[in-house]
Design an enzyme around this catalytic site. Structure first.
Site, PDB file in Angstrom:
ATOM      1  N   LYS A  14       0.661  -1.288  -0.019  1.00 63.32           N
ATOM      2  CA  LYS A  14      -0.018   0.213  -0.143  1.00 63.32           C
ATOM      3  C   LYS A  14       0.747   1.181  -0.007  1.00 63.32           C
ATOM      4  CE  LYS A  14      -2.496   0.132   3.688  1.00 63.32           C
ATOM      5  NZ  LYS A  14      -2.000   1.177   4.647  1.00 63.32           N
ATOM      6  N   ARG A  89      -8.241   3.702   9.705  1.00 65.30           N
ATOM      7  CA  ARG A  89      -8.124   2.377  10.116  1.00 65.30           C
ATOM      8  C   ARG A  89      -9.078   1.738  11.226  1.00 65.30           C
ATOM      9  NH1 ARG A  89      -2.478   2.678   9.234  1.00 65.30           N
ATOM     10  NH2 ARG A  89      -1.253   0.924   9.588  1.00 65.30           N
ATOM     11  N   ARG A 128      10.888  -6.644   4.966  1.00 60.31           N
ATOM     12  CA  ARG A 128      11.033  -5.069   4.937  1.00 60.31           C
ATOM     13  C   ARG A 128      11.753  -4.644   5.781  1.00 60.31           C
ATOM     14  NH1 ARG A 128       5.033  -2.190   5.136  1.00 60.31           N
ATOM     15  NH2 ARG A 128       5.134  -2.811   7.554  1.00 60.31           N
ATOM     16  N   ARG A 130      11.654  -3.111   9.069  1.00 56.29           N
ATOM     17  CA  ARG A 130      11.257  -2.047   9.771  1.00 56.29           C
ATOM     18  C   ARG A 130      11.303  -2.399  11.065  1.00 56.29           C
ATOM     19  NH1 ARG A 130       6.027   0.902   7.890  1.00 56.29           N
ATOM     20  NH2 ARG A 130       4.799  -0.053   9.792  1.00 56.29           N
ATOM     21  N   ARG A 141      -0.145  -7.082  13.936  1.00 57.57           N
ATOM     22  CA  ARG A 141      -0.921  -6.155  13.203  1.00 57.57           C
ATOM     23  C   ARG A 141      -1.692  -6.633  12.160  1.00 57.57           C
ATOM     24  NH1 ARG A 141       4.138  -3.728  12.158  1.00 57.57           N
ATOM     25  NH2 ARG A 141       4.042  -4.075   9.907  1.00 57.57           N
TER      26      ARG A 141
HETATM   27  P1  AMP Z   1       1.804   2.293   8.645  1.00 57.96           P
HETATM   28  O1  AMP Z   1       3.288   2.766   8.271  1.00 57.96           O
HETATM   29  O2  AMP Z   1       0.682   2.504   7.848  1.00 57.96           O
HETATM   30  O3  AMP Z   1       1.965   0.620   8.947  1.00 57.96           O
HETATM   31  O4  AMP Z   1       1.695   2.238  10.336  1.00 57.96           O
HETATM   32  C1  AMP Z   1       2.598   2.345  11.361  1.00 57.96           C
HETATM   33  C2  AMP Z   1       1.948   2.360  12.628  1.00 57.96           C
HETATM   34  O5  AMP Z   1       1.288   3.458  13.043  1.00 57.96           O
HETATM   35  C3  AMP Z   1       0.691   1.424  12.807  1.00 57.96           C
HETATM   36  O6  AMP Z   1       0.930  -0.069  13.217  1.00 57.96           O
HETATM   37  C4  AMP Z   1      -0.189   1.924  13.810  1.00 57.96           C
HETATM   38  O7  AMP Z   1       0.528   1.962  15.191  1.00 57.96           O
HETATM   39  C5  AMP Z   1       0.348   3.330  13.749  1.00 57.96           C
HETATM   40  N1  AMP Z   1      -0.785   4.132  12.795  1.00 57.96           N
HETATM   41  C6  AMP Z   1      -0.730   4.536  11.412  1.00 57.96           C
HETATM   42  N2  AMP Z   1      -1.930   5.024  10.944  1.00 57.96           N
HETATM   43  C7  AMP Z   1      -2.816   4.742  12.030  1.00 57.96           C
HETATM   44  C8  AMP Z   1      -4.232   5.219  12.096  1.00 57.96           C
HETATM   45  N3  AMP Z   1      -5.058   5.504  11.226  1.00 57.96           N
HETATM   46  N4  AMP Z   1      -4.628   4.644  13.376  1.00 57.96           N
HETATM   47  C9  AMP Z   1      -4.157   4.095  14.447  1.00 57.96           C
HETATM   48  N5  AMP Z   1      -2.711   3.966  14.295  1.00 57.96           N
HETATM   49  C10 AMP Z   1      -2.135   4.107  13.126  1.00 57.96           C
END
Ligand code: AMP
Length: 193
Positions: A14, A89, A128, A130, A141
């Site tokens: 994504k 989310r 990845r 990270r 997750r």
């Molecule tokens: P991502 O880079 O989108 O995978 O986001 C990394 C982490 O940031 C996620 O595992 C959540 O802990 C937090 N996060 C990002 N976007 C959201 C959201 N819309 N709501 C809650 N937590 C978020």
């Protein structure tokens, strides 16, 4: 001008696709994960509160994100549109976003869902590297995604605003499928990058 919401499980590609599509359409790529990681690195009040949730692969509480997303959508560059990656989310976030977008007079055009099978996801996430990509955190997750984020697919489908794209293909083909779906939905996609 396009205003797009990107959905998809962690590991669906994504973030990568969001970046490519946003650049192609000439709109800002707004990733809540990136904004949060930046806040963590800068040790802002938001970052300090968010860090523990992120390290566990849990969602940061909805209320912590509300001011953040509103502030971002009020930046002048959003006049050309935007692509939201990683927000909403949860259903409450989707409801909040609807209200915020009507307040700002910025209705979204489409939500895009990248579909990828579970077997592919874990492998991609593990490669990845990270800091929140260890196997137990990844499994958590994915579970959080199934419980809290997957219901958004129905939410946008019911509003007839959902476009489904197969994310289980070569990177270039996924991009092509996304652009084709947008164009078929009547959005203007520039023909040259
Ligand atoms: P991502 O880079 O989108 O995978 O986001 C990394 C982490 O940031 C996620 O595992 C959540 O802990 C937090 N996060 C990002 N976007 C959201 C959201 N819309 N709501 C809650 N937590 C978020």
């Amino acid at each position: 001008m396009a205003r797009l919401i990107f959905l998809g499980p962690p590991g669906a590609g994504k973030g990568t696709q969001a970046q490519i599509v946003a650049a192609r359409l000439g709109i800002p790529h707004i990733s809540t994960g990136d904004i949060l990681r930046h806040a963590v690195a800068q040790k802002t009040a938001l970052g300090v509160q968010a860090q523990d949730y992120m390290d566990r692969g849990a969602l940061v509480p909805d209320q912590l994100l509300e001011a953040m997303i509103e502030e971002r959508l009020r930046q002048p560059d959003t006049q050309s549109g935007w692509l939201l990656d990683g927000y909403p989310r949860t259903l409450p976030q989707a409801v909040y976003l609807d209200t915020l977008l009507s307040l700002l007079g910025q209705p979204y055009d489409r939500a895009l869902n990248l579909e990828v099978g579970d077997e592919t996801l874990v492998g991609r996430l593990l490669s990845r590297g990270r800091r929140d990509d260890t196997e137990p955190v990844i499994r958590h997750r994915l579970q959080v995604y199934r419980d809290q984020t997957a219901p958004l697919i129905d939410f946008y489908q019911q509003r007839h605003h959902l476009l489904e794209v197969n994310g289980d293909q070569e990177l270039d083909l996924v991009t092509q499928s996304l652009l084709t779906a947008l164009s078929a939905a009547g959005l203007s996609v520039p023909s040259t990058p």
